[in-house]
Design a protein around this motif. Structure first.
Motif, PDB file in Angstrom:
ATOM      1  N   TRP A   1     -53.237 -19.204 -32.064  1.00 55.17           N
ATOM      2  CA  TRP A   1     -54.714 -18.402 -32.518  1.00 55.17           C
ATOM      3  C   TRP A   1     -55.665 -18.944 -31.261  1.00 55.17           C
ATOM      4  CZ3 TRP A   1     -54.940 -19.558 -38.369  1.00 55.17           C
ATOM      5  CH2 TRP A   1     -53.789 -19.090 -38.890  1.00 55.17           C
TER       6      TRP A   1
ATOM      7  N   GLY B   1     -55.006 -13.943 -33.606  1.00 53.79           N
ATOM      8  CA  GLY B   1     -53.786 -14.198 -33.216  1.00 53.79           C
ATOM      9  C   GLY B   1     -52.592 -13.427 -34.259  1.00 53.79           C
ATOM     10  N   GLN B   2     -51.674 -13.930 -34.300  1.00 52.22           N
ATOM     11  CA  GLN B   2     -50.498 -13.408 -35.036  1.00 52.22           C
ATOM     12  C   GLN B   2     -50.048 -14.399 -36.076  1.00 52.22           C
ATOM     13  OE1 GLN B   2     -48.695 -10.357 -34.502  1.00 52.22           O
ATOM     14  NE2 GLN B   2     -50.600  -9.702 -33.267  1.00 52.22           N
ATOM     15  N   TYR B   3     -49.554 -13.778 -37.327  1.00 48.74           N
ATOM     16  CA  TYR B   3     -49.205 -14.563 -38.414  1.00 48.74           C
ATOM     17  C   TYR B   3     -47.887 -13.746 -39.072  1.00 48.74           C
ATOM     18  CZ  TYR B   3     -48.821 -17.752 -42.209  1.00 48.74           C
ATOM     19  OH  TYR B   3     -48.397 -18.828 -43.142  1.00 48.74           O
ATOM     20  N   ARG B   4     -46.889 -14.207 -39.172  1.00 49.38           N
ATOM     21  CA  ARG B   4     -45.639 -13.626 -39.652  1.00 49.38           C
ATOM     22  C   ARG B   4     -45.541 -12.046 -39.097  1.00 49.38           C
ATOM     23  NH1 ARG B   4     -45.723 -15.407 -45.752  1.00 49.38           N
ATOM     24  NH2 ARG B   4     -44.257 -13.496 -46.025  1.00 49.38           N
ATOM     25  N   GLY B   5     -45.852 -11.917 -37.827  1.00 48.36           N
ATOM     26  CA  GLY B   5     -45.695 -10.528 -37.464  1.00 48.36           C
ATOM     27  C   GLY B   5     -46.835  -9.632 -37.466  1.00 48.36           C
ATOM     28  N   HIS B   6     -47.941 -10.029 -38.128  1.00 46.67           N
ATOM     29  CA  HIS B   6     -49.144  -9.389 -38.287  1.00 46.67           C
ATOM     30  C   HIS B   6     -50.362  -9.821 -37.567  1.00 46.67           C
ATOM     31  CE1 HIS B   6     -47.109  -7.387 -41.810  1.00 46.67           C
ATOM     32  NE2 HIS B   6     -46.836  -8.469 -42.200  1.00 46.67           N
ATOM     33  N   GLY B   7     -50.989  -8.991 -36.810  1.00 42.52           N
ATOM     34  CA  GLY B   7     -52.023  -9.622 -36.261  1.00 42.52           C
ATOM     35  C   GLY B   7     -53.404  -9.776 -37.344  1.00 42.52           C
TER      36      GLY B   7
ATOM     37  N   LEU C   1     -56.282  -9.241 -42.203  1.00 41.62           N
ATOM     38  CA  LEU C   1     -54.943  -9.030 -41.755  1.00 41.62           C
ATOM     39  C   LEU C   1     -54.767  -7.435 -41.363  1.00 41.62           C
ATOM     40  CD1 LEU C   1     -51.446 -10.354 -43.058  1.00 41.62           C
ATOM     41  CD2 LEU C   1     -51.826  -8.006 -42.654  1.00 41.62           C
ATOM     42  N   THR C   2     -54.195  -7.284 -40.125  1.00 40.18           N
ATOM     43  CA  THR C   2     -54.201  -5.820 -39.736  1.00 40.18           C
ATOM     44  C   THR C   2     -52.981  -5.097 -40.402  1.00 40.18           C
ATOM     45  OG1 THR C   2     -55.021  -6.410 -37.647  1.00 40.18           O
ATOM     46  CG2 THR C   2     -54.076  -4.555 -37.985  1.00 40.18           C
TER      47      THR C   2
ATOM     48  N   THR D   1     -49.897 -11.520 -46.630  1.00 38.18           N
ATOM     49  CA  THR D   1     -48.558 -10.725 -46.144  1.00 38.18           C
ATOM     50  C   THR D   1     -47.748 -10.278 -47.264  1.00 38.18           C
ATOM     51  OG1 THR D   1     -47.789 -12.945 -46.044  1.00 38.18           O
ATOM     52  CG2 THR D   1     -48.660 -12.060 -44.040  1.00 38.18           C
TER      53      THR D   1
END
Length: 215
Positions: free
Chosen positions: A43, A71-77, A103-104, A198
């Motif tokens: 991140w 950044g990214q977390y488990r494939g999510h922005g 989370l996006t 998530t």
């Protein structure tokens, strides 16, 4: 004000001036250590998202968003930032420190707010959507303009997930799933809340993303 009181006030001012550099240095070290933890997860610092800053102002009140990481977390922005605001009561000022984590979502969706149940609000008849689960209704308060949409989002799997995470509060704002809390964010705190978010996204029914997608 008597002489003794004046002396006490002056001593307190001198003490505050002496401590100020130490407090500033400690604060800088804390933010630097936090930035290093974020960098270890991939991140990076980013400009504050104006839309999400507006969401923070709706949750709290007019204030200042700063120190965002993304950044990214488990494939999510994802992103997180500090938010502060001041409450004025008479001649006193209360400075509040808090944070927002987002989370996006795969697509933008209509708004929905899920909070921990508020017995006081319930006693005063504040509207609350009732869903199929009595345990869920007793634990959470839901605000949404469309009851059918709320039921579609809060399907049995998601309600079960939320009952296992009763402290998680969130809201859907466009393409962002948002949570928040008191105090400036810490990285362990952010990752724990992102685990919760998530879990929410992974339990959304696919038809919700197609049928209720905002154009």
């Amino acid at each position: 004000m008597g002489t003794a009181a004046v002396v006490v006030v002056l001593l307190l001012l001198v003490l505050a001036l002496l401590l100020a550099p130490y407090v500033v240095a400690q604060r800088r070290r804390m933010f630097a250590a936090r930035a290093a933890e974020a960098a270890a997860l991939g991140w990076q610092p980013a400009p504050v998202n104006p839309f999400l800053a507006g969401v923070a102002q709706r949750i709290y009140q007019r204030g200042r968003a700063q120190r965002m990481v993304a950044g990214q977390y488990r494939g999510h922005g994802i992103c997180a930032f500090d938010f502060s605001y001041v409450v004025v009561r008479g001649k006193s000022f209360q400075h509040h420190k808090c944070h927002l984590i987002a989370l996006t979502l795969p697509v933008p969706l209509p708004g929905l707010v899920l909070l921990k149940d508020n017995p006081i609000a319930r006693a005063f008849g504040v509207p609350d959507l009732e869903l199929e689960s009595g345990a869920f209704n007793d634990t959470f308060w839901v605000d949404c303009a469309d009851g059918r949409y709320a039921s579609a989002v809060l399907n049995p799997r998601l309600m079960e997930w939320m009952l296992a995470h009763p402290d998680l509060e969130w809201r859907i704002e466009g393409d962002a799933l948002v949570t928040w809390g008191p105090g400036y964010y810490t990285i362990p705190q952010v990752t724990a809340k992102l685990d919760g978010l998530t879990g929410v996204v992974e339990r959304l029914a696919p038809f919700v993303l197609t049928d209720y997608r905002l154009r």
